[in-house]
Structures are given as C-alpha cells and as structure tokens.
Write a protein that holds these residues in place. Structure first.
Motif, PDB file in Angstrom:
ATOM      1  N   LEU A  21       6.882  -8.868  -6.365  1.00 58.82           N
ATOM      2  CA  LEU A  21       7.085  -7.711  -5.500  1.00 58.82           C
ATOM      3  C   LEU A  21       5.819  -7.318  -4.722  1.00 58.82           C
ATOM      4  O   LEU A  21       5.442  -6.155  -4.674  1.00 58.82           O
ATOM      5  CB  LEU A  21       7.595  -6.516  -6.322  1.00 58.82           C
ATOM      6  CG  LEU A  21       9.041  -6.627  -6.809  1.00 58.82           C
ATOM      7  CD1 LEU A  21       9.396  -5.424  -7.647  1.00 58.82           C
ATOM      8  CD2 LEU A  21       9.990  -6.745  -5.647  1.00 58.82           C
ATOM      9  N   SER A  22       5.161  -8.312  -4.113  1.00 54.99           N
ATOM     10  CA  SER A  22       4.014  -7.999  -3.263  1.00 54.99           C
ATOM     11  C   SER A  22       4.447  -7.251  -2.012  1.00 54.99           C
ATOM     12  O   SER A  22       3.626  -6.614  -1.345  1.00 54.99           O
ATOM     13  CB  SER A  22       3.266  -9.280  -2.882  1.00 54.99           C
ATOM     14  OG  SER A  22       4.141 -10.234  -2.322  1.00 54.99           O
ATOM     15  N   LEU A  23       5.754  -7.316  -1.692  1.00 46.01           N
ATOM     16  CA  LEU A  23       6.268  -6.526  -0.566  1.00 46.01           C
ATOM     17  C   LEU A  23       6.137  -5.029  -0.840  1.00 46.01           C
ATOM     18  O   LEU A  23       6.176  -4.211   0.070  1.00 46.01           O
ATOM     19  CB  LEU A  23       7.744  -6.857  -0.306  1.00 46.01           C
ATOM     20  CG  LEU A  23       8.058  -8.188   0.375  1.00 46.01           C
ATOM     21  CD1 LEU A  23       9.560  -8.395   0.419  1.00 46.01           C
ATOM     22  CD2 LEU A  23       7.473  -8.240   1.756  1.00 46.01           C
ATOM     23  N   ASN A  24       6.001  -4.682  -2.114  1.00 46.42           N
ATOM     24  CA  ASN A  24       5.875  -3.279  -2.509  1.00 46.42           C
ATOM     25  C   ASN A  24       4.429  -2.790  -2.456  1.00 46.42           C
ATOM     26  O   ASN A  24       4.178  -1.606  -2.662  1.00 46.42           O
ATOM     27  CB  ASN A  24       6.382  -3.068  -3.942  1.00 46.42           C
ATOM     28  CG  ASN A  24       7.856  -3.394  -4.075  1.00 46.42           C
ATOM     29  OD1 ASN A  24       8.493  -3.783  -3.109  1.00 46.42           O
ATOM     30  ND2 ASN A  24       8.395  -3.241  -5.275  1.00 46.42           N
ATOM     31  N   ASN A  25       3.498  -3.718  -2.229  1.00 43.48           N
ATOM     32  CA  ASN A  25       2.084  -3.353  -2.281  1.00 43.48           C
ATOM     33  C   ASN A  25       1.722  -2.496  -1.065  1.00 43.48           C
ATOM     34  O   ASN A  25       1.662  -2.991   0.066  1.00 43.48           O
ATOM     35  CB  ASN A  25       1.217  -4.617  -2.328  1.00 43.48           C
ATOM     36  CG  ASN A  25      -0.221  -4.299  -2.661  1.00 43.48           C
ATOM     37  OD1 ASN A  25      -0.873  -3.508  -1.973  1.00 43.48           O
ATOM     38  ND2 ASN A  25      -0.727  -4.921  -3.711  1.00 43.48           N
ATOM     39  N   LYS A  26       1.486  -1.225  -1.316  1.00 40.21           N
ATOM     40  CA  LYS A  26       1.212  -0.287  -0.228  1.00 40.21           C
ATOM     41  C   LYS A  26      -0.121  -0.569   0.451  1.00 40.21           C
ATOM     42  O   LYS A  26      -0.274  -0.334   1.660  1.00 40.21           O
ATOM     43  CB  LYS A  26       1.261   1.142  -0.771  1.00 40.21           C
ATOM     44  CG  LYS A  26       2.638   1.536  -1.288  1.00 40.21           C
ATOM     45  CD  LYS A  26       2.624   2.834  -2.073  1.00 40.21           C
ATOM     46  CE  LYS A  26       4.017   3.139  -2.619  1.00 40.21           C
ATOM     47  NZ  LYS A  26       4.036   4.347  -3.464  1.00 40.21           N
ATOM     48  N   ASN A  27      -1.075  -1.071  -0.328  1.00 41.97           N
ATOM     49  CA  ASN A  27      -2.405  -1.370   0.243  1.00 41.97           C
ATOM     50  C   ASN A  27      -2.328  -2.494   1.275  1.00 41.97           C
ATOM     51  O   ASN A  27      -2.948  -2.422   2.327  1.00 41.97           O
ATOM     52  CB  ASN A  27      -3.390  -1.743  -0.863  1.00 41.97           C
ATOM     53  CG  ASN A  27      -3.708  -0.576  -1.767  1.00 41.97           C
ATOM     54  OD1 ASN A  27      -3.713   0.572  -1.319  1.00 41.97           O
ATOM     55  ND2 ASN A  27      -3.986  -0.843  -3.033  1.00 41.97           N
ATOM     56  N   TYR A  28      -1.546  -3.551   0.945  1.00 41.80           N
ATOM     57  CA  TYR A  28      -1.382  -4.657   1.891  1.00 41.80           C
ATOM     58  C   TYR A  28      -0.699  -4.178   3.166  1.00 41.80           C
ATOM     59  O   TYR A  28      -1.075  -4.560   4.277  1.00 41.80           O
ATOM     60  CB  TYR A  28      -0.548  -5.790   1.265  1.00 41.80           C
ATOM     61  CG  TYR A  28      -1.199  -6.502   0.107  1.00 41.80           C
ATOM     62  CD1 TYR A  28      -2.577  -6.443  -0.099  1.00 41.80           C
ATOM     63  CD2 TYR A  28      -0.432  -7.247  -0.793  1.00 41.80           C
ATOM     64  CE1 TYR A  28      -3.166  -7.097  -1.170  1.00 41.80           C
ATOM     65  CE2 TYR A  28      -1.015  -7.910  -1.859  1.00 41.80           C
ATOM     66  CZ  TYR A  28      -2.375  -7.831  -2.048  1.00 41.80           C
ATOM     67  OH  TYR A  28      -2.951  -8.487  -3.102  1.00 41.80           O
ATOM     68  N   PHE A  29       0.334  -3.352   2.984  1.00 44.67           N
ATOM     69  CA  PHE A  29       1.088  -2.865   4.141  1.00 44.67           C
ATOM     70  C   PHE A  29       0.202  -2.003   5.045  1.00 44.67           C
ATOM     71  O   PHE A  29       0.181  -2.185   6.267  1.00 44.67           O
ATOM     72  CB  PHE A  29       2.299  -2.052   3.679  1.00 44.67           C
ATOM     73  CG  PHE A  29       3.119  -1.515   4.824  1.00 44.67           C
ATOM     74  CD1 PHE A  29       4.017  -2.327   5.490  1.00 44.67           C
ATOM     75  CD2 PHE A  29       2.971  -0.201   5.248  1.00 44.67           C
ATOM     76  CE1 PHE A  29       4.769  -1.841   6.550  1.00 44.67           C
ATOM     77  CE2 PHE A  29       3.720   0.299   6.305  1.00 44.67           C
ATOM     78  CZ  PHE A  29       4.619  -0.526   6.961  1.00 44.67           C
TER      79      PHE A  29
END
Length: 446
Positions: A103-111
């Motif tokens: 769930l790296s899509l959930n990573n707010k920092n990346y976004f």
C-alpha cells in the motif's frame, strides 16, 4: 480475486473504520480503489514516471556540467533547482507504486513530495527567464538611450527594475503555493477535509497569480523582441525612405506591425540587421563559431518558445486544481499530466539544454555581458542601481552628470591601480631575470 465489487468493498471498508490492516486486506490486488489511496482510483504508470524522472535527471546533469564550467550564477542555479525539483517529483510518483502490495499508494509523504515538487519547482525556471530579460536588452541595447527605446515601457521601467518586479512576483507566488502546500500537507496527515480544501484554495490563488504574471511577461518579452528585431528595421527603412530597396510596403508601420505577426518574417529577411546601424549588438560575435552564431541569433526566440510551453503547463495546473482539487477529473487521469505537464516542460527543458546560456554566449560573451551591465550601472551595485531605476520610475530627479563623473573617476583609479600593479610586476620580473643571469654567471665561473 477475479471479480471485484467496488460497492461491497466500500461498505466493508466503512465497517472497518480505522482498521487499516483490514482495509488493506479488503482491497488487496485492487489497492488503487482503497479509500486510503492518495491517487483516487488510479495507479501512476511506472514506465512513464521512470522515463520522466530519467529525462529531468539527464537535463539536470547537463545543466550542472555547464554551470560548473561557466559559473552563470543566477540563471544556472535557478534552472538547476527547477530540473532537480521535477526529477524528484517523478521520483515521488515512482515510490508511490514501488511496493503497491504494501500500500505505497497510501503513503502521504510520497504523494505530497510529487505534488509539491512538480507544481512548485517551475517557479525557479520562471526566475531564470526573468533574469535573462536584462541580458537580452543589454545584448542589443548598444547605448543607454537605446536601452530606454527598446524597453517595452521606455525609461520608466529600466531592465533591472522590470526583471526585479517579475522575480518578486515569482517569489510571492512561490510563497503562496508553499503556504498552500503546507496547509494541505498538515490536513492530509490529519485527514482534515476542511483544512485540505482551504490549502487547495490557497494553492489555487498562488497558481492564478503565477499564471497571470507569466502570461503578462510573455507579452512583455514578445514586445521586447519585436522592438529589437522588427521595429528597429522598420524605423530604419521609414527614416531613410528605403521601402523600394528592401521591398517593404509603406503600410508596414512600426506601430501597427506588432499586431501583424505574419509580416515579421518578411521584414527580418528583407532588411539585414547590420545595415540598421554600425553597431546593433554589444557582444563581439566575430569569435563565435557558425553553430554558436546560429544559437545566438535564435536565442531570444528560443526563450520565448520555451517559456510559452511553461505557460501552457501553468494554465493546466490551475484548471486541474480548480476542478474539485485532489478528487477532480484531471488530477485523477494521468494522461493529462503526461500531455499537459510533462510534455510542455520536457520540451521546454530540452530547448534550454540546447540553448544553455554558456553555449550561447561562451565565457568571453558572459564576461562581456557582465562588463556591459557594470558600465550600464556606472559601477554601482545592484541595489544602488535598482534605487536609481526606481527614481526613474517615479519621475524623481537623477543627477546623471554626477553619476557619470563618479564612474569616470572610478575607472581612472582602476586603470591607474592596474598600471602600478603591472609596472611593479614588470620591475619584479626584470629583477628576477637579472638575479638569474648573475647566478648563471657565478655557476659558469665556478
């Protein structure tokens, strides 16, 4: 899970509440639909984002090489900040899909990393172009009178003042967008919907100001190029009544032809630039290679095209965020990012890599530009010259005679100092030669 029922998954996720482990299990294999996913139902394309990141890293290292070689501080540093920001932005999108099962899509920092870098970093490129305005006008303004004449706003807006105004507007837009990004980042982390909306509105305000500023500068810069390359030719033809010689119709007036761009090519081709005046370019282009001369002659047009592409991208970003923020149609469909963000900025970056400032001017040309600026400022520092240009703008008195005399005295003192240094070096060299000769005689004698 061959068949995935989004509605059933949404109901199950709603029942799970804040149990993110259970939510992850519900959306396993379909992570992009998770309510925790930051990309609203879409997975960033790993191939595209890898290519985009690589392109901007290549551009960055290309510009870094020439920055180290030519030390073109303002232009070089701001260009590098823009390119590395774009590369890091696409890296953030790559990291968002690097481990999708986790769930790296959930990573707010990346976004937030990809969103802020891709949206804010072009501000640095704008600053690079705004600083080039001065270089262009000093390249072709062969006298103080000509600088005022070629300038779009005449003597009221001198080159340094105009560049400074646009750079200040750029910094203001950067601060507003940074503030909006900060509010959005805090709101995303705390899942504060109202705060996220407020941050988005602040960001939109920053982008709206930036779009207006960039569009206005594009018109100002186009008018400057017109004054240099078209109006000068037309005024020369009209003043000397050479319409028949150059096959230029009398209806081609200097004032009205700005609104008739279809005439520009004929005017440029019909009237050789060197015929206008004995000196229309401040730099010594005789030392340029044929390739460099082509770069130099087309450099102003290349800047306009590259900047125009950046304006297109800025308009897209403004519409994207205004369209329901992070849940809007444009931001949730990556092909718009590809066609209206990556393509314009990558083409713009490619143009500016071909027309790297150091390649266009080379070391001697950059030194000449620096000397021209210093002479135009009459030896004053940037802030002192800016203060004088502000006096021009507000119609206050400027003691030109005193400034000219002070500059002459300064030049005389520098020449005198240089003479004494060179003279002392000559004397020291003579003494060294004499000492060596005496030592040689002693050695021969022994």
């Amino acid at each position: 899970m061959s068949s995935f029922n989004k509605t059933a998954a949404e109901i199950a996720a709603l029942q799970a509440g804040t149990n993110y482990t259970l939510i992850a299990e519900i959306y396993k294999g379909h992570e992009q639909w998770s309510p925790q996913a930051m990309y609203s139902g879409e997975i960033p394309n790993i191939v595209f984002n890898a290519i985009a990141m690589s392109v901007f890293f290549v551009f960055f290292f290309w510009q870094l090489f020439f920055y180290i070689k030519f030390r073109n501080s303002t232009y070089g540093i701001t260009t590098l900040l823009h390119l590395i920001g774009q590369a890091i932005g696409y890296l953030g999108r790559l990291l968002s899909v690097a481990n999708i099962s986790g769930l790296s899509l959930n990573n707010k920092n990346y976004f937030l990393l990809q969103f802020c870098c891709l949206t804010i970093s072009p501000n640095f490129y704008n600053a690079a172009v705004y600083s080039e305005y001065r270089n262009i006008i000093y390249t072709y303004g062969t006298s103080k009178e000509k600088v005022s004449k070629l300038s779009v706003f005449g003597k009221s807006f001198q080159p340094l003042l105009l560049s400074s105004c646009f750079i200040i507007s750029d910094i203001t837009c950067l601060v507003i967008q940074g503030l909006g990004g900060g509010v959005e980042g805090t709101s995303v982390t705390s899942s504060n919907a109202s705060g996220l909306k407020a941050g988005n509105n602040i960001f939109i305000a920053g982008l709206a100001c930036q779009t207006f500023s960039m569009s206005f500068f594009a018109i100002v810069y186009l008018k400057l190029c017109y004054n240099i390359f078209i109006r000068q030719r037309l005024e020369f033809v009209q003043a000397n009544n050479l319409h028949e010689k150059y096959n230029i119709p009398t209806s081609y007036s200097a004032g009205k032809s700005f609104f008739a761009p279809w005439r520009w090519y004929k005017i440029i081709n019909s009237v050789p630039f060197e015929n206008i005046d004995s000196k229309v370019i401040n730099l010594d282009t005789s030392r340029f290679t044929s390739y460099q001369k082509k770069l130099f002659d087309t450099y102003p047009a290349a800047i306009f095209v590259a900047f125009g592409l950046a304006v297109i991208r800025c308009i897209y970003r403004l519409i994207e965020l205004a369209d329901n923020g992070f849940n809007g149609f444009l931001i949730t469909h990556e092909h718009y990012l590809v066609s209206l963000d990556f393509v314009p900025l990558s083409l713009s970056g490619l143009i500016m890599c071909i027309y790297t400032q150091g390649l266009v001017y080379n070391k001697n040309g950059l030194k000449d530009l620096d000397s021209i600026r210093k002479a135009s400022y009459r030896g004053l520092g940037t802030w002192a010259e800016l203060a004088i240009e502000l006096r021009y703008f507000f119609g206050l008195k400027v003691d030109e005679e005193k400034l000219d005399n002070d500059y002459k005295i300064k030049l005389f003192q520098e020449d005198e100092s240089k003479f004494y240094v060179e003279n002392s070096e000559t004397v020291s060299l003579k003494d060294e030669i004499t000492d060596n000769a005496d030592n040689s005689k002693k050695l021969n004698f022994v």
